[in-house]
Write a protein that holds these residues in place. Sequence first.
Motif, PDB file in Angstrom:
ATOM      1  N   PRO A  74       1.441   3.152  -4.161  1.00  0.00           N
ATOM      2  CA  PRO A  74       0.278   3.107  -5.041  1.00  0.00           C
ATOM      3  C   PRO A  74       0.666   3.522  -6.456  1.00  0.00           C
ATOM      4  O   PRO A  74       1.639   4.254  -6.641  1.00  0.00           O
TER       5      PRO A  74
ATOM      6  N   ARG B  17     -10.436 -13.281   7.662  1.00  0.00           N
ATOM      7  CA  ARG B  17      -9.488 -12.593   6.790  1.00  0.00           C
ATOM      8  C   ARG B  17      -8.055 -13.026   7.078  1.00  0.00           C
ATOM      9  O   ARG B  17      -7.226 -13.099   6.167  1.00  0.00           O
TER      10      ARG B  17
ATOM     11  N   TYR C 234      -5.255  -2.221   7.409  1.00  0.00           N
ATOM     12  CA  TYR C 234      -4.906  -1.085   6.552  1.00  0.00           C
ATOM     13  C   TYR C 234      -5.885   0.075   6.684  1.00  0.00           C
ATOM     14  O   TYR C 234      -5.878   0.992   5.891  1.00  0.00           O
ATOM     15  N   CYS C 235      -6.779   0.010   7.687  1.00  0.00           N
ATOM     16  CA  CYS C 235      -7.787   1.061   7.807  1.00  0.00           C
ATOM     17  C   CYS C 235      -7.127   2.435   7.854  1.00  0.00           C
ATOM     18  O   CYS C 235      -6.112   2.605   8.526  1.00  0.00           O
TER      19      CYS C 235
ATOM     20  N   PRO D 200     -16.227 -12.295   0.677  1.00  0.00           N
ATOM     21  CA  PRO D 200     -15.762 -12.169   2.061  1.00  0.00           C
ATOM     22  C   PRO D 200     -16.798 -12.745   3.033  1.00  0.00           C
ATOM     23  O   PRO D 200     -17.979 -12.420   2.941  1.00  0.00           O
TER      24      PRO D 200
ATOM     25  N   LYS E 187       0.818  -1.216   0.000  1.00  0.00           N
ATOM     26  CA  LYS E 187       0.000   0.000   0.000  1.00  0.00           C
ATOM     27  C   LYS E 187       0.856   1.273   0.000  1.00  0.00           C
ATOM     28  O   LYS E 187       0.364   2.349  -0.292  1.00  0.00           O
TER      29      LYS E 187
ATOM     30  N   GLN F 189      -8.912  -9.188  -2.898  1.00  0.00           N
ATOM     31  CA  GLN F 189     -10.333  -9.403  -2.640  1.00  0.00           C
ATOM     32  C   GLN F 189     -10.969  -8.127  -2.074  1.00  0.00           C
ATOM     33  O   GLN F 189     -12.107  -7.800  -2.374  1.00  0.00           O
ATOM     34  N   GLU F 190     -10.215  -7.428  -1.256  1.00  0.00           N
ATOM     35  CA  GLU F 190     -10.734  -6.236  -0.593  1.00  0.00           C
ATOM     36  C   GLU F 190     -10.333  -4.951  -1.325  1.00  0.00           C
ATOM     37  O   GLU F 190     -10.376  -3.858  -0.757  1.00  0.00           O
ATOM     38  N   ASN F 191      -9.934  -5.095  -2.566  1.00  0.00           N
ATOM     39  CA  ASN F 191      -9.652  -3.953  -3.439  1.00  0.00           C
ATOM     40  C   ASN F 191      -8.581  -2.998  -2.910  1.00  0.00           C
ATOM     41  O   ASN F 191      -8.652  -1.796  -3.135  1.00  0.00           O
ATOM     42  N   GLN F 192      -7.621  -3.517  -2.187  1.00  0.00           N
ATOM     43  CA  GLN F 192      -6.576  -2.652  -1.651  1.00  0.00           C
ATOM     44  C   GLN F 192      -5.376  -2.555  -2.588  1.00  0.00           C
ATOM     45  O   GLN F 192      -4.603  -1.610  -2.494  1.00  0.00           O
TER      46      GLN F 192
END
Lengths: 654, 294
Positions: free
Chosen positions: B65, B235, B198-199, B279, B62, B86-89
């Motif tokens: 980018p 997860r 990663y919030c 998920p 992350k 899966q979580e679009n990160q």
Amino acid sequence: MKIGVFVCHCGTNIAATVDVEKAAKAALNLAKVKFSTTYKYMCSSPGQALIKDAIKEKGLDRIVVCACSPSLHEKTFRECLKESGINPYLLEIANIREHCSWVHRDRETATRKAIEIMKLAVTKVTHNRPLEKTHMPIEKRVLVIGGGISGIQSAIDISFAKFPVVIVEREASIGGRMARFDKTFPTLDCAACILTPKMVTVAQNKYVTLHTYAEIEEVTGHVGDFKVKIRKKARFVDTSKCTGCGACWNKCPAKVASEFDLGLCKRTAIYTPFPQAVPNIPVIDRENCLYLKSKKCGLCQKVCPFGAINYQMQDEIIEEKFGAIIVATGFTQFDHSVYGEYGYGKYRDVITGLHFERMANSSGPTGGKIIRPSDGKVARDVVFIQCVGSRDEQKGVSYCSRLCCMYTAKHALLLKEHNPDSQAYVFYIDIRAAGKNYEEFVKKVQNEYGAVYLRGRVSRIFEKGGKLIVRGADTLSGAQIEIKADLVVLAVGLIAQNDAAKLAQMLHIPYDQNNLFTEAHPKLAPVETITSGVFLTGACQSPKDIPDTVATASAASVKALGLLVQDQLEKEPLVARVDKNLCSGCQACIKACSFNAIETKEVEDRALKRKRTVAEVIEGVCSGCGNCTAVCRMSAIDLEGFSNRQIMEEIEVL
Amino acid sequence: MSEELKNKAKELLTNKKVDLIIGYQRAADGVLAAPCFIDSQDDAEKLIWDSYCVYNLASYLKDFPAKRKGIVVKVCDLKSITVLLQENQVKREELLIIAASCPGVIDEKRLNPLDQQAQEIVFAGKCKTCKTITPAYYDILINEPQKNDKLSEIGQDEYEPVRKLEAKSIEERFKFWESEFSRCIRCYACRQICPLCYCPKCVAEQITPGYFSKGVNLEGNLSWNITRAMHLAGRCIDCGECERACPVGIPLRDINKKIEKEIKELFKYEAGLSVEQKPLLSCFDKSDPEDFIK
């Protein structure tokens, strides 16, 4: 901030278990509560006047009503606040009835609990924000899925109000199941005589558009703005040129079993399902057409005087917008081949009620003769067996199909009228004839038409000497019965269409373990679904006879019209909102949302100096269910009226 | 094997297939491995690959980018990338996965860095029960066919420590975790190291509302540790980085594994197996067990 607390006695419903006076007194000890009182029925006019007066006199700006479930009177009290000039969302209901007095006995502990519940509501109301209802435009058109009697009636009712309506029917003609029936119980009107005028009415109606031989491909959007993709299957016949003269199907050499007549006769590969088809335009069945299979033949094209046959035609997908959707997809028959005792569906003279309807019909495959399909001989001794597939948890469905008792009685009557020498035997479990003039009808069949009713089940059917031997028990006399029958008619139950679940998923409406669509409330919202703007009618919801089907069709139409007559759609402001600074864009909420109410959006992240994808709630679609807030790990989604902050504060004071 | 990796890396950077490569280099102590970020072919020489390459490098994705990133991964690391996808990160098209067949990594905590000639390598707990050596998907595979026979305990019950805890009474179990969590100093190393934490703003730091105490006390510690574990439910792919990073030695893997086991048993779901998988906690299924609703 000046909070007023109003504690309702609800007669003795609350007051018998909860010391309401004590509760009202306790309220005054809570922060920001400036006034509290009790009243016998807070929802009554004097009760509401009490609140209004207190607001005026004490200058209250937030209200807590301790009473019954908010699902009952929240609306009432919101209106009450509105009339007093306070934002209606500055109200909280403390449910001290269903959540307290009704479920407890001990007065002292119940009172303590009621005070706790009140405390939560007071804490919550402190953080309420004034909210305004939102409005959105409505596409003033209705989609009716299914062109049986249910869909037809819905379309007619909507066209009366001069709103455009589109019927999508997957068969080549509208008419549905009812078009196959002979007579209808209990009055014995001819089904075609009462159905075909309605079919013609929709065909001629300028507000109704018919898409026959078409299926729903995709549904997106929401109430007031559904976007629907409709697949118009290739008919291979140009509907603008065809006059329905019949030259083509008279010449077509490919013959296959007719679905409409359940295989009792043949149809051609280019065909209309029945003579009164609407539209009276044939389709070519691509599996059986010689030209489409192997480029041989082409006869229909040669004989068509209007050049209407087009073998190159392709499926066409059209997209249309609708404000409301009425689901009228009907039912299918239970397949009795799972029953060994009835011959696993292999005896030709063991037929279903629908076969019987076709045979009794003068325009049917036998020209109205009730005969044995195996040898064409007139059927004399006929055994009817009820509850085939219905009320059988092992092999069939657990529910009662509701109309088999009646149609079996009707068949017994028709049998006598067609074959005066015949004898009907009916095996039944119970007779359910709960409709206007239904019981009288069954009695008439038994007494005047001599049908013999035997209470019991059939244990075995087998062929012997050209007859069907039916063995069963008459549980009333205790006798073992053996009947040499010419014909056996099974009253098979009604079940959901094979693809019902797929449609339900497309429409986001729930369905039960039998794949029947589920209404919003079994008593008080019988034609609504929990997806606003989608309504149910007819047997797709549960087995229904024609009167019930027509009644629900009209009911669903009224519900749809109720939406359409509004200038704009009013939406509750209790919706979810995304804090884009907290959102990580993981899209867990999008997957959790049952209403397709969340989209992604690119935003500029100033701190990171780049674009970032975050979630965004489509306010008009959000129903405020809170699923998204529960799955959001970052607490980026908050529900108006049920904010994380409110919930945390409530937990804190508990 | 390191040679093959270096050559591949040079090739990728020269041909501009990637903007940078996230991999491992030898740490200053000459024994352990440290993460490195290579963007020139000269630097590719630094890359190494062996049992000391402990870290899960997915956490660094992350930080870069909109760049085409090559990343050196082990089996477990790849699973966390799967969840990130899966979580679009992260975007798959920005990723070049250099999968290295994994010899098992060391248990850093039981290695004495001063004793460079240690006789035997002690493998990390997660490696002892790991059943796969080669990742499920990749763009480039650096393969060392030989299987390290040091991993003799392969096939051992991965839930053994969990079962031991389960055997205790509820009171004993609570006491156990109470005493473990009471040592927590709230440094959040477990969170910082976790590739799936990663919030943008952790709930532990939000103030309106404040979800739990920010102080180092039992209430706050319990809340934090339980929240962390629950936010990874369905997860967590058991890379074990949280436990490795924990300076006070809380057995965080045990709590992660307990949740993983429950999920496997209740929902037949395993995290990080495929990107297409829905998920777990966002989805409802008619066959979901409802025994907990009494």
